[in-house]
Structures are given as structure tokens and as C-alpha cells.
Design an enzyme around this catalytic site. Sequence first.
Site, PDB file in Angstrom:
ATOM      1  N   VAL A   1       9.480  23.668 -17.178  1.00 42.89           N
ATOM      2  CA  VAL A   1       9.740  24.596 -18.278  1.00 42.89           C
ATOM      3  C   VAL A   1      11.223  24.914 -18.259  1.00 42.89           C
ATOM      4  O   VAL A   1      11.895  24.782 -17.239  1.00 42.89           O
ATOM      5  CB  VAL A   1       8.888  25.882 -18.164  1.00 42.89           C
ATOM      6  N   SER A   2      11.742  25.370 -19.399  1.00 44.60           N
ATOM      7  CA  SER A   2      13.185  25.562 -19.533  1.00 44.60           C
ATOM      8  C   SER A   2      13.703  26.860 -18.941  1.00 44.60           C
ATOM      9  O   SER A   2      14.853  26.944 -18.541  1.00 44.60           O
ATOM     10  CB  SER A   2      13.580  25.495 -21.012  1.00 44.60           C
ATOM     11  N   THR A   3      12.865  27.887 -18.930  1.00 48.22           N
ATOM     12  CA  THR A   3      13.333  29.179 -18.421  1.00 48.22           C
ATOM     13  C   THR A   3      12.345  29.741 -17.410  1.00 48.22           C
ATOM     14  O   THR A   3      11.180  29.341 -17.362  1.00 48.22           O
ATOM     15  CB  THR A   3      13.499  30.212 -19.564  1.00 48.22           C
TER      16      THR A   3
ATOM     17  N   GLN B   1       9.052  31.247 -18.851  1.00 47.62           N
ATOM     18  CA  GLN B   1       7.998  30.365 -19.343  1.00 47.62           C
ATOM     19  C   GLN B   1       7.058  29.971 -18.207  1.00 47.62           C
ATOM     20  O   GLN B   1       7.410  30.041 -17.036  1.00 47.62           O
ATOM     21  CB  GLN B   1       8.615  29.115 -19.976  1.00 47.62           C
TER      22      GLN B   1
ATOM     23  N   SER C   1      16.524  24.079 -17.453  1.00 47.43           N
ATOM     24  CA  SER C   1      16.831  23.553 -18.777  1.00 47.43           C
ATOM     25  C   SER C   1      16.973  22.041 -18.695  1.00 47.43           C
ATOM     26  O   SER C   1      17.388  21.504 -17.677  1.00 47.43           O
ATOM     27  CB  SER C   1      18.133  24.180 -19.279  1.00 47.43           C
TER      28      SER C   1
END
Length: 194
Positions: free
Chosen positions: A8-10, A13, A36
Site C-alpha cells: 500500500v502507498s501510505t 492504508q 509509495s
Amino acid sequence: MQIGYARVSTIEQSTALQLASFHRYGVDRVFEEKQSSIKRRPVLEHVIDGVLMPGDVLVVYKLDRLARSMSHFVAVFDRLKAKQVGFKSLTESIETETPQGRMFLQLLGVFAEFERELIRERCLAGQIAARARGQTWGKPRLLTRDDALRITRMWRSGWFYQHILADMFGLSEATLRDYIHWVENRGRWAPSNL
């Protein structure tokens, strides 16, 4: 062995959906990363370089969890292929286990190459158009053309060494030489290089 890679990017999340899919598919081991797609991904690097063995399959929930672009995916896939590791995306049904899946991956490689060529051509065309408009990029010039002409004449007179002229004008010797080349249309300023 099937090795899952969830990303996941963050930090906010969750990988819960990806993990549930891996569990349903029967993935043996899962590695998670909260990073990211633009930044370096140490977990993915560790999985590719240190965990995956010949005959293993790297499983991702979705292609965009693995790669940030088509060309990046092809680069990752080439590394997997070199290690004799298979690949499977659960959402897109992309895999290396069937002839159709391998064909699709090869087509992705062709499209990635095409994408790189288009980008390269657009960049080159943009640079040529910008130069034709007189546009420049990079740091602004330290000296005017007249100053550069004066320096060139001083150096060509034989009375000054380049390092002395560089000190006099507050330049590095490399920059001074570049100004001399600019005036004399040599080096990178030669007409064939513009």
C-alpha cells in the site's frame, strides 16, 4: 512455493484485502510493504534478491501493487525470469504458468518498449523546438558573450594561463574552457552537437 507481495502507498492504508486474496489463493508466505510506488522499495528488493528461489512464484494482488509503470514491470519481470521465478497477478489473471499468460507478458514487454520510444521521441522533439525558440535550460550564464569573447582573446594572446583567467573571473577551469568553446564553436557548442 508461492510468495505473496502486498503493498500500500501510505501507512494509513490497509493490506487486508490483498492478504485475504492471498489466503484464498493458498499463498505460502506473504511480505508486506507500506511504501509509495515512486520511492525505493526495500521489501520488494529483499523478496526478489533474497527470498525467491528457482521454481517459486511471486504473487501480487494487482499489477500496480508491483510496478509503477509498464517499463518498470518489464524490468522486474526480467529479474524474475533470470532467477527462474514465475509470476501471477490475482486480479488481472496475468501469470507465467500457461502459454497464454507468457504470451501476454511478452506483449507487455513490447508495449513497454514502444512506450519508452514514444517518450524519447517526444522529449527530443520538445528539446529541438525549445532550442529553435531560443529557450535554454540549466543554470543561467555567469558571463555574457562579450565577456567570454574577451576571455578567449586574453587566453589566445598567450599571456594568460587558463587557471589564472579562471581565478580572475571567479570561474572553475572547466567552466572557463566551456566559455572558450562557446565562443569558438567547439566541444559541445560545435554546430553538429546543437
